[in-house]
Design a protein around this motif. Structure first.
Motif, mmCIF file in Angstrom:
data_model
loop_
_atom_site.group_PDB
_atom_site.id
_atom_site.type_symbol
_atom_site.label_atom_id
_atom_site.label_comp_id
_atom_site.label_asym_id
_atom_site.label_seq_id
_atom_site.Cartn_x
_atom_site.Cartn_y
_atom_site.Cartn_z
ATOM 1 N N VAL A 1 59.855 36.994 46.300
ATOM 2 C CA VAL A 1 58.555 37.052 46.985
ATOM 3 C C VAL A 1 57.455 37.471 46.020
ATOM 4 C CG1 VAL A 1 57.230 38.198 48.803
ATOM 5 C CG2 VAL A 1 59.581 37.486 49.244
ATOM 6 N N VAL A 2 57.736 38.465 45.187
ATOM 7 C CA VAL A 2 56.747 38.907 44.194
ATOM 8 C C VAL A 2 56.431 37.777 43.225
ATOM 9 C CG1 VAL A 2 56.371 40.419 42.206
ATOM 10 C CG2 VAL A 2 57.263 41.367 44.334
ATOM 11 N N SER A 3 57.453 37.088 42.746
ATOM 12 C CA SER A 3 57.244 35.979 41.809
ATOM 13 C C SER A 3 56.383 34.891 42.436
ATOM 14 C CB SER A 3 58.592 35.387 41.378
ATOM 15 O OG SER A 3 59.385 36.360 40.728
ATOM 16 N N PHE A 4 56.695 34.546 43.686
ATOM 17 C CA PHE A 4 55.917 33.519 44.383
ATOM 18 C C PHE A 4 54.463 33.968 44.567
ATOM 19 C CE2 PHE A 4 54.201 31.846 48.388
ATOM 20 C CZ PHE A 4 54.267 30.482 48.131
ATOM 21 N N THR A 5 54.271 35.237 44.923
ATOM 22 C CA THR A 5 52.920 35.766 45.139
ATOM 23 C C THR A 5 52.104 35.739 43.860
ATOM 24 O OG1 THR A 5 53.743 37.225 46.890
ATOM 25 C CG2 THR A 5 51.589 37.745 45.945
ATOM 26 N N LEU A 6 52.690 36.183 42.754
ATOM 27 C CA LEU A 6 51.971 36.217 41.489
ATOM 28 C C LEU A 6 51.637 34.808 40.996
ATOM 29 C CD1 LEU A 6 53.772 39.091 39.538
ATOM 30 C CD2 LEU A 6 51.796 39.203 41.066
ATOM 31 N N LEU A 7 52.573 33.899 41.147
ATOM 32 C CA LEU A 7 52.316 32.513 40.744
ATOM 33 C C LEU A 7 51.245 31.870 41.621
ATOM 34 C CD1 LEU A 7 55.931 31.248 39.958
ATOM 35 C CD2 LEU A 7 54.093 31.730 38.322
ATOM 36 N N THR A 8 51.212 32.257 42.891
ATOM 37 C CA THR A 8 50.178 31.746 43.799
ATOM 38 C C THR A 8 48.800 32.251 43.385
ATOM 39 O OG1 THR A 8 51.746 31.612 45.651
ATOM 40 C CG2 THR A 8 49.391 31.665 46.192
ATOM 41 N N ILE A 9 48.719 33.543 43.076
ATOM 42 C CA ILE A 9 47.455 34.115 42.600
ATOM 43 C C ILE A 9 46.992 33.421 41.333
ATOM 44 C CG2 ILE A 9 46.389 36.199 41.629
ATOM 45 C CD1 ILE A 9 48.191 37.829 43.534
ATOM 46 N N TYR A 10 47.929 33.214 40.420
ATOM 47 C CA TYR A 10 47.626 32.554 39.146
ATOM 48 C C TYR A 10 47.082 31.142 39.400
ATOM 49 C CZ TYR A 10 48.209 31.994 34.092
ATOM 50 O OH TYR A 10 47.984 31.839 32.746
ATOM 51 N N THR A 11 47.770 30.391 40.241
ATOM 52 C CA THR A 11 47.372 29.009 40.528
ATOM 53 C C THR A 11 46.022 28.942 41.225
ATOM 54 O OG1 THR A 11 49.715 28.392 40.740
ATOM 55 C CG2 THR A 11 48.089 26.861 41.641
ATOM 56 N N LEU A 12 45.805 29.825 42.200
ATOM 57 C CA LEU A 12 44.528 29.848 42.920
ATOM 58 C C LEU A 12 43.370 30.141 41.971
ATOM 59 C CD1 LEU A 12 45.337 31.716 46.267
ATOM 60 C CD2 LEU A 12 44.591 29.337 46.002
ATOM 61 N N ALA A 13 43.578 31.081 41.063
ATOM 62 C CA ALA A 13 42.528 31.440 40.108
ATOM 63 C C ALA A 13 42.145 30.246 39.239
ATOM 64 C CB ALA A 13 42.987 32.613 39.240
ATOM 65 N N ILE A 14 43.153 29.523 38.759
ATOM 66 C CA ILE A 14 42.895 28.360 37.912
ATOM 67 C C ILE A 14 42.121 27.293 38.693
ATOM 68 C CG2 ILE A 14 43.949 26.465 36.620
ATOM 69 C CD1 ILE A 14 44.269 29.125 35.219
ATOM 70 N N ILE A 15 42.546 27.052 39.932
ATOM 71 C CA ILE A 15 41.896 26.020 40.754
ATOM 72 C C ILE A 15 40.448 26.397 41.087
ATOM 73 C CG2 ILE A 15 41.916 24.897 43.023
ATOM 74 C CD1 ILE A 15 44.983 25.057 42.920
ATOM 75 N N ILE A 16 40.257 27.643 41.531
ATOM 76 C CA ILE A 16 38.919 28.084 41.941
ATOM 77 C C ILE A 16 37.974 28.167 40.747
ATOM 78 C CG2 ILE A 16 37.628 29.977 43.024
ATOM 79 C CD1 ILE A 16 40.159 30.638 44.604
ATOM 80 N N ASP A 17 38.523 28.310 39.550
ATOM 81 C CA ASP A 17 37.685 28.411 38.352
ATOM 82 C C ASP A 17 37.150 27.056 37.890
ATOM 83 O OD1 ASP A 17 36.684 30.309 36.317
ATOM 84 O OD2 ASP A 17 37.827 29.059 34.921
ATOM 85 N N GLN A 18 37.730 25.966 38.372
ATOM 86 C CA GLN A 18 37.301 24.646 37.901
ATOM 87 C C GLN A 18 35.842 24.317 38.260
ATOM 88 O OE1 GLN A 18 39.291 23.244 35.581
ATOM 89 N NE2 GLN A 18 40.360 25.164 36.080
ATOM 90 N N PRO A 19 35.364 24.647 39.468
ATOM 91 C CA PRO A 19 33.922 24.438 39.728
ATOM 92 C C PRO A 19 33.039 25.215 38.762
ATOM 93 C CG PRO A 19 35.094 24.774 41.777
ATOM 94 C CD PRO A 19 36.071 25.067 40.676
ATOM 95 N N ARG A 20 33.491 26.400 38.383
ATOM 96 C CA ARG A 20 32.733 27.196 37.406
ATOM 97 C C ARG A 20 32.635 26.454 36.081
ATOM 98 N NH1 ARG A 20 33.823 29.078 32.347
ATOM 99 N NH2 ARG A 20 35.998 29.179 33.054
ATOM 100 N N ARG A 21 33.722 25.867 35.603
ATOM 101 C CA ARG A 21 33.726 25.110 34.354
ATOM 102 C C ARG A 21 32.831 23.873 34.482
ATOM 103 N NH1 ARG A 21 37.580 22.544 32.710
ATOM 104 N NH2 ARG A 21 37.308 22.847 30.485
ATOM 105 N N TRP A 22 32.919 23.195 35.633
ATOM 106 C CA TRP A 22 32.116 21.989 35.852
ATOM 107 C C TRP A 22 30.627 22.332 35.860
ATOM 108 C CZ3 TRP A 22 28.729 20.411 39.729
ATOM 109 C CH2 TRP A 22 28.392 19.057 39.718
ATOM 110 N N LEU A 23 30.271 23.402 36.548
ATOM 111 C CA LEU A 23 28.867 23.821 36.601
ATOM 112 C C LEU A 23 28.351 24.197 35.209
ATOM 113 C CD1 LEU A 23 28.907 25.989 39.862
ATOM 114 C CD2 LEU A 23 27.655 23.840 39.514
#
Length: 336
Positions: free
Chosen positions: A304-326
């Motif tokens: 569960v911890v591994s899944f949670t940390l990987l989810t946080i990691y993935t969400l951060a990368i995805i949400i950061d893409q609009p920042r890079r585009w802007l």
């Protein structure tokens, strides 16, 4: 947190991403609950082992910057500030919807380390960025002997005065002072072109981890908690050697240049900002991890911890893409 496209080596970018995952692991470990002073259970031993094998993550980040050398310019500075601004603003907006507490301008600036608001890494790295022209000038003009002597003197001072808590500005490695040392160390090793076998790197990393574990175990059992706490300090020489071993292991891997890896790596700092970028983010992260800690045990807990940390990691990368585009759009408009 980035280097120019010409300098990018995907092996080092993978190491940068791994280091951020290590930071996540660190923050889900001792930040949530410390092992007992007596180390009385298997879970205590596991917690200590996890901490000691991941504690070099921050030093790895700074060492990478030191190895390539920070090319300080207005665009790079604004890009770094823009990423922090983007994430802090998103987190404060989210906080305004979830929390009933009012948000003021001071909350925003505290995330940059102002008004004693934390944000130690952001403020320390920003200071390193601003000082990098001076450091680069010294490295460029210093002889091999001068560079080696200054770097050695730095770490002798930091080790003696830092581990004995004799001065306040070292802060066990949570400071720009320590970042300067890591930066100079990277430049010194690069200047001398020191070579190391990959297998030796692995052995060095494991031995440093084991030696730190032994020190932590012995000092915990005999009650010398001051020495025990220094084992998990960023200025611990063994922790710094661990960072060197990880860097050399990645660098000695056959070089490659994968544009997808490079793009993902350019967003990995977002992982840090998402889970500890603001006090609200830190508290939310702790609540999630404490809930998991109370509900799951054994293998299920690890999964569960591994899944949670990987989810946080993935969400951060995805949400950061609009920042890079802007940012790309903004710089394009400025130059045209």
């Amino acid at each position: 947190m980035t280097v120019s496209a010409i300098q990018r080596n995907s092996n080092i970018e993978i190491l940068r991403m791994m280091a951020m995952l290590m930071v996540l692991i660190l923050h889900s470990n001792f930040l949530i609950s410390y092992p007992s002073d007596s180390l009385g259970s298997i879970s205590d031993y596991i917690k200590v082992a996890v901490q000691l094998t991941n504690i070099s993550a921050v030093n790895v980040f700074v060492f990478i910057s030191g190895w390539f050398g920070i090319k300080a310019n207005k665009k790079g500075l604004l890009n770094f500030l823009w990423q922090v601004f983007y994430w802090v603003l998103l987190l404060l907006i989210l906080q305004s919807f979830i929390s009933s507490e009012p948000i003021c301008a001071k909350d925003f600036f505290m995330c940059f380390g102002l008004f004693n608001g934390g944000g130690w890494f952001v403020s320390s790295y920003l200071a390193l960025y601003l000082l990098s022209p001076i450091l680069n000038s010294f490295v460029k003009n210093a002889s091999n002997k001068q560079l080696f002597s200054v770097t050695c003197a730095f770490f002798v001072f930091q080790t003696l005065w830092g581990l004995t808590l004799s001065v306040g500005f070292i802060l066990m490695g949570y400071s720009v002072f320590s970042f300067i040392g890591i930066y100079l160390l990277a430049q010194t090793i690069k200047r001398y072109n020191i070579v190391c076998n990959r297998k030796i790197c692995i052995v060095i990393f494991i031995l440093c981890s084991l030696f730190n574990f032994v020190i932590y175990y012995i000092t915990s059992k005999i009650g010398i908690y001051y020495v025990r706490d220094m084992v998990v300090a960023y200025i611990n020489p063994l922790v710094i050697i661990q960072a060197l071993a990880l860097f050399y292991f990645a660098r000695l891997t056959p070089p490659c240049n994968n544009q997808y890896i490079n793009v993902l790596s350019s967003s990995c700092f977002a992982v840090y900002l998402l889970h500890v970028g603001t006090p609200f983010a830190i508290e939310s992260f702790k609540k999630v991890m404490l809930f998991i800690n109370a509900q799951y045990f054994g293998i299920k807990y690890i999964l569960v911890v591994s899944f949670t940390l990987l989810t946080i990691y993935t969400l951060a990368i995805i949400i950061d893409q609009p920042r890079r585009w802007l940012w790309l759009k903004l710089t394009y408009l400025i130059h045209n």
